[in-house]
Design an enzyme around this catalytic site. Sequence first.
Site, PDB file in Angstrom:
ATOM      1  CG  ASP A 241       5.389  -3.512  -6.756  1.00  0.00           C
ATOM      2  OD1 ASP A 241       6.181  -3.400  -5.865  1.00  0.00           O
ATOM      3  OD2 ASP A 241       5.602  -3.421  -7.833  1.00  0.00           O
TER       4      ASP A 241
ATOM      5  CD1 TRP B  32       4.471  -0.096  -6.945  1.00  0.00           C
ATOM      6  CD2 TRP B  32       2.752   1.132  -7.947  1.00  0.00           C
ATOM      7  NE1 TRP B  32       4.231  -0.352  -8.485  1.00  0.00           N
ATOM      8  CE2 TRP B  32       3.052   0.424  -8.772  1.00  0.00           C
ATOM      9  CE3 TRP B  32       1.394   1.880  -8.246  1.00  0.00           C
ATOM     10  CZ2 TRP B  32       2.599   0.524 -10.012  1.00  0.00           C
ATOM     11  CZ3 TRP B  32       0.839   1.801  -9.272  1.00  0.00           C
ATOM     12  CH2 TRP B  32       1.375   1.381 -10.289  1.00  0.00           C
TER      13      TRP B  32
END
Length: 671
Positions: free
Chosen positions: A161, A239
């Site tokens: 992320d 991501w």
Amino acid sequence: MKRLVALVALGLVVRVAGAQGVVAQDSPSRAMAATVIKMWPTGAVLTTVHPGMWGYEEGVLLDGMAAEWHSTADGQDFKYIKTAVDKYVTEDGTITGYKADEHTLDDIEMGRAVLLVYRVTQQAKYYKAAKFLHEQLALQPRTASGGYWHKQIYPNQMWLDGAYMAEPFRAAYAATFQEPGDFDDIAKQLLLMDEHMRDAKTGLMKHGWDESGSGGGQMPWADKTTGLSPEVWARAMGWYAMALVDVLDWFPKDHPERTALIAALNRTDAAIVKVQDAKTGLWWQVVDKGDKSGNYPEASASCMFVYSLAKGVRMGYLPQSDAAAARRGWEGIQKQFVTTGADGLMVLNGTVKVGGLGGTPYRSGTFEYYVGEKTGANDAKGIGAFLLAGSEMEQAATALLGQEGPSRLLVGSKDKLTVTDRPGARKTVLLDAWFNSQTRKNAAGQTELFHYKWDDDANSGFAFFGRAFQRYGVKLETETTAPTMADLSKAQIYVLASPDIPVRNPTPNYMDKAGGDVIQAWVKGGGVLILMENDVTNSEFDHFNTMSERFGIHFNPVIRNKVDGDKWEMATVMIPAGTGVFEHPHKAYLKEICTIRVSGPAKAVVTDQGDVLMAVAKYGKGTVFAVVDPWVYNEYVDRRNKLPVDYDGFAAAIDLAGWAVRTSGPSPTHK
């Protein structure tokens, strides 16, 4: 189609005036952007944990709105972004509600929107806010290998992320405020993940890596040898895939790690394509276990993968065959996740609300944990990813026109593929920054080129003209020195706009015989030259004409089309369809312009009130297009200003760019 009809009936589809087929008007992502503006008019996103508070979910939504603005020039999108940012950034640049002591990469993400607003408005308060976020990254705790902790509460852990939360902002900041040293560490962060979090056999990447302890992680979810979390969570890979394509927008062309980043993107997206569901075109919550009970297709990750694949193809990082996977994914997203609500608003279903590791209650990172997380409708981060994907699919039809076959070659072992550039694979548009080399001071006090430049997002720039070219998969380059044959021979299209005069640049570089000789020979060999003059009070004529007259084009040093206040019609020029340059008709706004006299090979393309305003000349194997104003600069193209929307400068820019790309051949060769 029923969804779009309903949205039109509610006045939610903001139509982009212009030529049908040139700029998206009724695409799914246009409808979604209109829904966002209607649903959350101030940017206070209700699906976040803390509505109206600074956070990454709203930041991803704004990234999607920015991508839509860049692909359609709908000024409502930018106004929405600025309104959302202005909720948080005070006049002195303070970010309201930012919790610096938490050291979370998630809170860096929305800096991208802040930086965009700075680049467009040039207002110092947005620079101060972006600078604060940049300084926060300098304080971010790191692992022993130098990787950012994802958050203060997750020591020694890198999560995929974090790649998207921090690195695209950091790359944009480094490019904007001349911090070249940052690119070394940006590459390091991304390549640490590539090295340690990727499965060598499948190419897929695990969500988290705990580097603490000898030989492996200390967290209960971490493998005691590798430190990796157990499963491949779709959005985590999403991501990372998006971070790579977005960081490359800003990464210096000559940086030694650029090739390694492109190779990492190829490894990532090759693995993604392999696990795409054959039936639906979607991706599963746990991507490599689609046949296991309890698993489900997930919307946000599917959108992220479509975005990475489609943009990677358009920008020449990925093989053209990946375009088919992006198209299948986009079609699957429409079929499975998109509906219309009772209020007529567009709904994106199927976005998992959260996914993490550790914490309280404890998240184990197992298959059962991930598939146990619930999905929701119109989740902000899902919509943001949907808009990002849609912005690319709006451009996909033309993305390969400027590319000559495979965009890259992979060499090496299956576990460690590297990228070798294929010369001539993508056409290049070279923009002059020598004959027009104006500079300004940015908010950091640094000197930078501006005025008709690709990277100038303010009123004065050519950022949208550059995006018009990039729709065709071409490369943008800038010529900061006097043109040489060596430089021009690497380009197929060369743009010169508004040569300087002393009032605009105290030390102008005038066209001379040497420059004219080089340009003439390059055009004769097959180049496409675009000349954009200006009016006599803003541009140089005598020296410039010594070059343009070689092609039968003489710019008359006059001023025409002065405008009184908002009497826009005083600068209206109607461009008919079928001119040989413009495929579609356009209503153009050409304010304060000169005129052209044609002779020899030059022929008028657009005339108005007896004056030639646009002309074309065939010369040898090449072509010259001339216009009396650089009218496709941002102020009259990006639709955030007062110009009425029936002027379609962006559509005209796309049309002109498409003509130049189609007209240009392979790279000209000269002896």
